[in-house]
Write a protein that holds these residues in place. Structure first.
Motif, PDB file in Angstrom:
ATOM      1  N   LEU A  76       0.838  -1.197   0.000  1.00 22.90           N
ATOM      2  CA  LEU A  76       0.000   0.000   0.000  1.00 22.90           C
ATOM      3  C   LEU A  76       0.871   1.244   0.000  1.00 22.90           C
ATOM      4  O   LEU A  76       0.644   2.185  -0.768  1.00 22.90           O
ATOM      5  CB  LEU A  76      -0.924  -0.011   1.219  1.00 22.90           C
ATOM      6  CG  LEU A  76      -1.709   1.282   1.484  1.00 22.90           C
ATOM      7  CD1 LEU A  76      -2.657   1.574   0.340  1.00 22.90           C
ATOM      8  CD2 LEU A  76      -2.471   1.191   2.805  1.00 22.90           C
ATOM      9  N   TRP A  77       1.903   1.264   0.884  1.00 21.69           N
ATOM     10  CA  TRP A  77       2.734   2.468   0.926  1.00 21.69           C
ATOM     11  C   TRP A  77       3.547   2.611  -0.346  1.00 21.69           C
ATOM     12  O   TRP A  77       3.783   3.725  -0.820  1.00 21.69           O
ATOM     13  CB  TRP A  77       3.651   2.488   2.145  1.00 21.69           C
ATOM     14  CG  TRP A  77       4.205   3.875   2.284  1.00 21.69           C
ATOM     15  CD1 TRP A  77       5.343   4.374   1.729  1.00 21.69           C
ATOM     16  CD2 TRP A  77       3.573   4.972   2.939  1.00 21.69           C
ATOM     17  NE1 TRP A  77       5.468   5.700   2.018  1.00 21.69           N
ATOM     18  CE2 TRP A  77       4.399   6.101   2.746  1.00 21.69           C
ATOM     19  CE3 TRP A  77       2.389   5.104   3.677  1.00 21.69           C
ATOM     20  CZ2 TRP A  77       4.076   7.348   3.271  1.00 21.69           C
ATOM     21  CZ3 TRP A  77       2.069   6.347   4.192  1.00 21.69           C
ATOM     22  CH2 TRP A  77       2.912   7.462   3.994  1.00 21.69           C
ATOM     23  N   LEU A  78       3.966   1.511  -0.937  1.00 21.94           N
ATOM     24  CA  LEU A  78       4.681   1.586  -2.208  1.00 21.94           C
ATOM     25  C   LEU A  78       3.790   2.216  -3.274  1.00 21.94           C
ATOM     26  O   LEU A  78       4.247   3.035  -4.083  1.00 21.94           O
ATOM     27  CB  LEU A  78       5.127   0.184  -2.634  1.00 21.94           C
ATOM     28  CG  LEU A  78       6.068   0.083  -3.837  1.00 21.94           C
ATOM     29  CD1 LEU A  78       7.327   0.906  -3.636  1.00 21.94           C
ATOM     30  CD2 LEU A  78       6.423  -1.380  -4.095  1.00 21.94           C
ATOM     31  N   GLY A  79       2.506   1.860  -3.260  1.00 19.27           N
ATOM     32  CA  GLY A  79       1.565   2.488  -4.184  1.00 19.27           C
ATOM     33  C   GLY A  79       1.417   3.975  -3.923  1.00 19.27           C
ATOM     34  O   GLY A  79       1.358   4.785  -4.859  1.00 19.27           O
ATOM     35  N   LEU A  80       1.355   4.373  -2.639  1.00 14.68           N
ATOM     36  CA  LEU A  80       1.272   5.801  -2.306  1.00 14.68           C
ATOM     37  C   LEU A  80       2.533   6.528  -2.752  1.00 14.68           C
ATOM     38  O   LEU A  80       2.466   7.664  -3.239  1.00 14.68           O
ATOM     39  CB  LEU A  80       1.065   5.970  -0.797  1.00 14.68           C
ATOM     40  CG  LEU A  80      -0.305   5.566  -0.263  1.00 14.68           C
ATOM     41  CD1 LEU A  80      -0.312   5.578   1.268  1.00 14.68           C
ATOM     42  CD2 LEU A  80      -1.391   6.506  -0.799  1.00 14.68           C
ATOM     43  N   HIS A  81       3.692   5.876  -2.597  1.00 14.31           N
ATOM     44  CA  HIS A  81       4.950   6.480  -3.030  1.00 14.31           C
ATOM     45  C   HIS A  81       4.912   6.788  -4.527  1.00 14.31           C
ATOM     46  O   HIS A  81       5.375   7.850  -4.971  1.00 14.31           O
ATOM     47  CB  HIS A  81       6.107   5.526  -2.715  1.00 14.31           C
ATOM     48  CG  HIS A  81       7.445   6.032  -3.153  1.00 14.31           C
ATOM     49  ND1 HIS A  81       8.272   6.765  -2.328  1.00 14.31           N
ATOM     50  CD2 HIS A  81       8.107   5.923  -4.333  1.00 14.31           C
ATOM     51  CE1 HIS A  81       9.374   7.074  -2.975  1.00 14.31           C
ATOM     52  NE2 HIS A  81       9.301   6.575  -4.201  1.00 14.31           N
TER      53      HIS A  81
END
Length: 383
Positions: free
Chosen positions: A283-288
């Protein structure tokens, strides 16, 4: 209704600024210690296209940075010069690939993988032919990759060269912001690191599973995302730095065009599935990936503020614009803090004042991405 439109106008910029601010804040914390062990055997893999001028120097520097007994494999990829001959004379094993219809580092790495499958090494470290890893960095990368059984990425940066001019200096700081500061933040948050193309080490199981043989001009980014989805998320080792010389001002614009267009295409294609994965680290990789490159983010914020001003003139509340300005101020302060701690060698305070000029300098890059997007890998001209 017009107030809702005002919030809608600033929402994309606010999301990007919020994600960036969290990463920049987390980057100020001390990096977590990483384990290390001595791998059984290591192959230093160097893809090279027409690198006769620097390949011997690259091999010599890599030998000084790698553990004793490491093997060196150079892929002379569609070369029209003496790269292969010089690399052999420098003590490396050389394999030559001749396939002009399939160009790029992804194909060179895939060719090397097929060669190595006959006797796979424990660790494969990938180093571009114009790069050098500082100190015993290759040994540290390989040891950490062996201990974690995951890929490990170093901090891949440009050497500060003042006579290249202020815009190249600001570009070098932008790369440092992405490849060191934000990577530190990702590591502290617990998200996967991004693979940035050089100065990275893979356990064989990860290298064997990686999606190579691709025409993607951002093959390193796609490789890291794919491995993260396979449960082999890359780790970041900020204590190891991989250096490359910056290109000239004109060549820098072309280089950044390929990198950023590749990033944006990967983000559009892969961010939605990462955001919907249901796994926190993905999820955080997607936000990045939702945070555009720095210059483009500046343009997005400027356009949002101008649109907000127009809506305020039509009767909208100013609260959305005020929130964006507040978040922009916090983010700018964190960028300056990152520059103070990590980036003063890359760009001086006076050069940082040229950030608005840097955005205008890159405007043709983004217009060109719309008119004639980059589809093929191109070698950045060397001095």
């Amino acid at each position: 209704m017009i107030d809702a439109l005002a919030w809608l106008v600033v929402l994309p910029a606010m999301l990007a600024l919020a994600v960036l601010s969290i990463e920049l804040s987390a980057a100020q914390l001390r990096p977590r210690a990483q384990p290390s062990t001595k791998p059984a055997d290591i192959t230093i893999l160097i893809p090279a296209h027409d690198e006769e001028a620097g390949i011997a120097r690259c091999i010599e520097a890599a030998r000084a940075s790698a553990p004793a007994g490491s093997s060196f494999l150079v892929v002379a990829d569609n070369c029209s010069d003496r790269t292969a001959e010089i690399a052999r004379a420098a003590g490396a094993e050389v394999i030559e690939r001749h396939d002009p219809t399939h160009r790029g580092k992804g194909h060179a790495l895939g060719f090397a993988r097929r060669h190595l499958r006959a006797a796979p090494p424990a660790i494969v470290a990938v180093l571009d032919a114009d790069c050098a890893v500082e100190g015993n960095g290759l040994a540290r990368l390989a040891g950490t990759a062996a201990a974690l059984n995951r890929p490990v990425q170093s901090a891949y940066l440009f050497r500060p060269i003042p006579d290249r001019g202020p815009l190249v200096a600001v570009s070098g700081f932008a790369l440092l912001l992405r490849n060191l500061i934000r990577q530190r933040g990702l590591a502290r948050i617990g998200a996967p690191a991004l693979l940035t193309g050089s100065g990275m080490a893979f356990p064989w199981r990860c290298f064997d599973a990686a999606p190579l043989d691709t025409d993607d001009i951002a093959e390193d980014l796609g490789m890291g995302i794919a491995l993260s989805q396979l449960g082999m998320a890359p780790a970041f080792l900020p204590q190891v730095t991989t250096w490359s010389d910056p290109a000239t001002r004109s060549a820098t614009l072309g280089q950044r065009s390929r990198w950023e267009q590749g990033f944006l295409r990967s983000a559009i294609r892969q961010a939605p599935q990462l955001l919907l994965s249901g796994e926190a680290h993905l999820l955080w990789l997607g936000l990045h990936l939702c945070v555009p490159p720095l210059a483009l983010l500046g343009m997005l914020c400027t356009a949002s503020l101008l649109a907000s001003g127009a809506l305020i003139a039509l009767g909208a509340s100013g609260s959305a614009a005020m929130m964006l300005v507040a978040l922009l101020t916090v983010t700018a302060g964190l960028v300056l803090l990152g520059w103070w701690r990590f980036g003063r060698a890359q760009a001086s305070a006076r050069q940082l004042l040229l950030a608005p000029v840097y955005m205008l300098w890159k405007l043709p890059l983004y217009l060109g991405a719309i008119r004639k997007p980059e589809r093929m890998w191109k070698r950045t001209p060397r001095d």
